[in-house]
Design a protein around this motif. Structure first.
Motif, PDB file in Angstrom:
ATOM      1  N   LYS A 192      40.353  37.509  42.616  1.00  0.00           N
ATOM      2  CA  LYS A 192      41.431  38.169  41.872  1.00  0.00           C
ATOM      3  C   LYS A 192      42.441  37.136  41.365  1.00  0.00           C
ATOM      4  CE  LYS A 192      41.520  42.748  44.038  1.00  0.00           C
ATOM      5  NZ  LYS A 192      42.359  43.669  44.844  1.00  0.00           N
ATOM      6  N   ALA A 193      42.757  36.158  42.190  1.00  0.00           N
ATOM      7  CA  ALA A 193      43.710  35.116  41.790  1.00  0.00           C
ATOM      8  C   ALA A 193      43.178  34.334  40.591  1.00  0.00           C
ATOM      9  CB  ALA A 193      43.996  34.185  42.972  1.00  0.00           C
ATOM     10  N   ILE A 194      41.883  34.041  40.591  1.00  0.00           N
ATOM     11  CA  ILE A 194      41.267  33.328  39.466  1.00  0.00           C
ATOM     12  C   ILE A 194      41.320  34.196  38.208  1.00  0.00           C
ATOM     13  CG2 ILE A 194      39.100  32.399  38.564  1.00  0.00           C
ATOM     14  CD1 ILE A 194      38.421  31.671  41.518  1.00  0.00           C
ATOM     15  N   GLU A 195      41.006  35.460  38.371  1.00  0.00           N
ATOM     16  CA  GLU A 195      41.055  36.407  37.247  1.00  0.00           C
ATOM     17  C   GLU A 195      42.462  36.462  36.643  1.00  0.00           C
ATOM     18  OE1 GLU A 195      41.034  41.207  36.906  1.00  0.00           O
ATOM     19  OE2 GLU A 195      39.539  40.328  38.246  1.00  0.00           O
ATOM     20  N   LEU A 196      43.475  36.484  37.496  1.00  0.00           N
ATOM     21  CA  LEU A 196      44.855  36.540  37.008  1.00  0.00           C
ATOM     22  C   LEU A 196      45.221  35.265  36.248  1.00  0.00           C
ATOM     23  CD1 LEU A 196      46.604  38.190  40.084  1.00  0.00           C
ATOM     24  CD2 LEU A 196      46.156  39.246  37.848  1.00  0.00           C
ATOM     25  N   GLN A 197      44.739  34.120  36.708  1.00  0.00           N
ATOM     26  CA  GLN A 197      45.023  32.870  36.013  1.00  0.00           C
ATOM     27  C   GLN A 197      44.396  32.859  34.625  1.00  0.00           C
ATOM     28  OE1 GLN A 197      43.012  29.230  37.123  1.00  0.00           O
ATOM     29  NE2 GLN A 197      44.944  28.107  36.990  1.00  0.00           N
ATOM     30  N   LYS A 198      43.221  33.456  34.493  1.00  0.00           N
ATOM     31  CA  LYS A 198      42.572  33.513  33.180  1.00  0.00           C
ATOM     32  C   LYS A 198      43.376  34.367  32.209  1.00  0.00           C
ATOM     33  CE  LYS A 198      37.919  32.672  34.864  1.00  0.00           C
ATOM     34  NZ  LYS A 198      36.621  33.244  35.175  1.00  0.00           N
ATOM     35  N   LYS A 199      44.087  35.344  32.734  1.00  0.00           N
ATOM     36  CA  LYS A 199      44.884  36.246  31.908  1.00  0.00           C
ATOM     37  C   LYS A 199      46.250  35.655  31.569  1.00  0.00           C
ATOM     38  CE  LYS A 199      45.903  41.098  31.494  1.00  0.00           C
ATOM     39  NZ  LYS A 199      45.713  42.426  32.039  1.00  0.00           N
ATOM     40  N   TYR A 200      46.847  34.942  32.531  1.00  0.00           N
ATOM     41  CA  TYR A 200      48.185  34.374  32.361  1.00  0.00           C
ATOM     42  C   TYR A 200      48.190  32.920  32.797  1.00  0.00           C
ATOM     43  CZ  TYR A 200      49.905  39.133  31.743  1.00  0.00           C
ATOM     44  OH  TYR A 200      50.111  40.399  31.283  1.00  0.00           O
ATOM     45  N   LYS A 201      48.442  32.020  31.856  1.00  0.00           N
ATOM     46  CA  LYS A 201      48.468  30.585  32.183  1.00  0.00           C
ATOM     47  C   LYS A 201      49.590  30.228  33.148  1.00  0.00           C
ATOM     48  CE  LYS A 201      51.310  29.462  28.305  1.00  0.00           C
ATOM     49  NZ  LYS A 201      51.980  28.671  27.524  1.00  0.00           N
ATOM     50  N   GLN A 202      50.592  31.104  33.295  1.00  0.00           N
ATOM     51  CA  GLN A 202      51.711  30.843  34.198  1.00  0.00           C
ATOM     52  C   GLN A 202      51.357  31.105  35.661  1.00  0.00           C
ATOM     53  OE1 GLN A 202      51.794  32.970  31.583  1.00  0.00           O
ATOM     54  NE2 GLN A 202      53.247  32.086  30.132  1.00  0.00           N
ATOM     55  N   ILE A 203      50.204  31.699  35.898  1.00  0.00           N
ATOM     56  CA  ILE A 203      49.787  31.986  37.274  1.00  0.00           C
ATOM     57  C   ILE A 203      48.913  30.851  37.792  1.00  0.00           C
ATOM     58  CG2 ILE A 203      48.423  33.517  38.756  1.00  0.00           C
ATOM     59  CD1 ILE A 203      49.313  35.847  36.958  1.00  0.00           C
ATOM     60  N   ILE A 204      49.340  30.269  38.889  1.00  0.00           N
ATOM     61  CA  ILE A 204      48.548  29.249  39.581  1.00  0.00           C
ATOM     62  C   ILE A 204      47.927  29.942  40.791  1.00  0.00           C
ATOM     63  CG2 ILE A 204      48.611  27.072  40.856  1.00  0.00           C
ATOM     64  CD1 ILE A 204      51.106  26.354  39.153  1.00  0.00           C
ATOM     65  N   PRO A 205      46.593  30.014  40.837  1.00  0.00           N
ATOM     66  CA  PRO A 205      45.977  30.723  41.956  1.00  0.00           C
ATOM     67  C   PRO A 205      46.099  29.957  43.264  1.00  0.00           C
ATOM     68  CG  PRO A 205      44.278  29.775  40.557  1.00  0.00           C
ATOM     69  CD  PRO A 205      45.594  29.498  39.898  1.00  0.00           C
ATOM     70  N   GLY A 206      46.321  30.715  44.323  1.00  0.00           N
ATOM     71  CA  GLY A 206      46.340  30.167  45.668  1.00  0.00           C
ATOM     72  C   GLY A 206      45.092  30.620  46.397  1.00  0.00           C
ATOM     73  N   PHE A 207      44.294  29.667  46.822  1.00  0.00           N
ATOM     74  CA  PHE A 207      43.092  29.972  47.605  1.00  0.00           C
ATOM     75  C   PHE A 207      43.451  29.828  49.063  1.00  0.00           C
ATOM     76  CE2 PHE A 207      39.742  28.282  44.358  1.00  0.00           C
ATOM     77  CZ  PHE A 207      40.255  29.109  43.397  1.00  0.00           C
ATOM     78  N   GLY A 208      43.306  30.886  49.816  1.00  0.00           N
ATOM     79  CA  GLY A 208      43.605  30.772  51.228  1.00  0.00           C
ATOM     80  C   GLY A 208      43.153  31.975  52.013  1.00  0.00           C
ATOM     81  N   ILE A 209      43.153  31.784  53.310  1.00  0.00           N
ATOM     82  CA  ILE A 209      42.919  32.872  54.253  1.00  0.00           C
ATOM     83  C   ILE A 209      44.084  32.821  55.233  1.00  0.00           C
ATOM     84  CG2 ILE A 209      41.383  33.874  55.968  1.00  0.00           C
ATOM     85  CD1 ILE A 209      39.062  32.489  54.450  1.00  0.00           C
ATOM     86  N   HIS A 210      44.919  33.831  55.139  1.00  0.00           N
ATOM     87  CA  HIS A 210      46.119  33.922  55.959  1.00  0.00           C
ATOM     88  C   HIS A 210      45.718  33.995  57.432  1.00  0.00           C
ATOM     89  CE1 HIS A 210      49.840  35.567  57.570  1.00  0.00           C
ATOM     90  NE2 HIS A 210      50.420  35.362  56.394  1.00  0.00           N
ATOM     91  N   PRO A 211      46.498  33.362  58.331  1.00  0.00           N
ATOM     92  CA  PRO A 211      46.115  33.407  59.745  1.00  0.00           C
ATOM     93  C   PRO A 211      46.010  34.825  60.309  1.00  0.00           C
ATOM     94  CG  PRO A 211      48.268  32.358  59.445  1.00  0.00           C
ATOM     95  CD  PRO A 211      47.687  32.554  58.088  1.00  0.00           C
ATOM     96  N   TRP A 212      46.715  35.786  59.738  1.00  0.00           N
ATOM     97  CA  TRP A 212      46.602  37.167  60.212  1.00  0.00           C
ATOM     98  C   TRP A 212      45.217  37.742  59.932  1.00  0.00           C
ATOM     99  CZ3 TRP A 212      51.646  39.541  57.786  1.00  0.00           C
ATOM    100  CH2 TRP A 212      52.766  38.944  58.375  1.00  0.00           C
ATOM    101  N   LYS A 213      44.514  37.176  58.954  1.00  0.00           N
ATOM    102  CA  LYS A 213      43.208  37.705  58.541  1.00  0.00           C
ATOM    103  C   LYS A 213      42.037  36.960  59.174  1.00  0.00           C
ATOM    104  CE  LYS A 213      45.096  40.661  55.745  1.00  0.00           C
ATOM    105  NZ  LYS A 213      45.047  42.091  56.014  1.00  0.00           N
ATOM    106  N   VAL A 214      42.306  35.904  59.912  1.00  0.00           N
ATOM    107  CA  VAL A 214      41.237  35.107  60.516  1.00  0.00           C
ATOM    108  C   VAL A 214      40.797  35.759  61.826  1.00  0.00           C
ATOM    109  CG1 VAL A 214      40.591  32.869  61.481  1.00  0.00           C
ATOM    110  CG2 VAL A 214      42.072  32.986  59.455  1.00  0.00           C
TER     111      VAL A 214
END
Length: 182
Positions: free
Chosen positions: A46-68
């Protein structure tokens, strides 16, 4: 006046479903860029998709510790590595450790394994990190310090530890105490 948001959970449905309206408002206010951090693997796409739509969005790739809750599957590791080579600009976030809200200690080694994975990728590819450190500040500090990541590539997003770990020794860490957008 231009502004930046260094930590916004854009891939979550609250923002994602209405991104056009949010971006219009933010751009009208002078947004230069926003880092859209991910909480779980499925939000990376989703973050990558948003960056393709808006150049102002820098995607963050991560897995939050709450989700691990388990080891990262090889498929996820390979896909993230692929995206690192093909997506730019990019930030690793939200990543880190949480020993405050996550009380089950059996998850701590898994959190550390995932955190180390992203720290290693950051070191290898000079990609900035956006770090959650609640209740594990000393451990986060020590882990980051064990990698060659320049201080300018480090943002500590949720920090409530001792000031000792914000000092220049052994390395200066950039610390944000400002609340995130979400």
């Amino acid at each position: 006046m231009q502004f930046h948001d260094a930590h916004c959970h854009l891939p979550i449905n609250y923002f994602y479903k209405d991104i056009d309206n949010f971006m219009k408002q933010w751009l009208d206010l002078g947004l230069e860029y926003v880092i859209g951090v991910s909480m779980k693997y499925t939000e990376i796409e989703k973050a990558i998709e948003l960056q393709k739509k808006y150049k102002q969005i820098i995607p963050g790739f991560g897995i939050h510790p709450w989700k691990v809750k388990r080891n990262m599957p090889e498929e996820q590791i390979n896909k993230i590595s692929y995206h690192v080579a093909t997506v730019s600009p990019l930030v690793f976030g939200e990543i880190g450790l949480d020993h405050h809200f996550i009380k089950k200690e059996q998850y701590y080694p898994l959190q550390e394994e995932v955190f180390r994975f992203f720290l290693n990728l950051s070191e290898q590819n000079s990609i900035p990190i956006n770090v959650h450190s609640k209740g594990a500040e000393e451990k986060v500090y020590d882990l980051i310090d064990s990698f060659s990541i320049p201080p300018s590539n480090i943002l500590i997003h949720w920090y409530s530890g001792c000031l000792l770990y914000t000092s220049p020794s052994p390395r200066d860490l950039s610390t944000s105490r400002m609340p995130s957008s979400a």
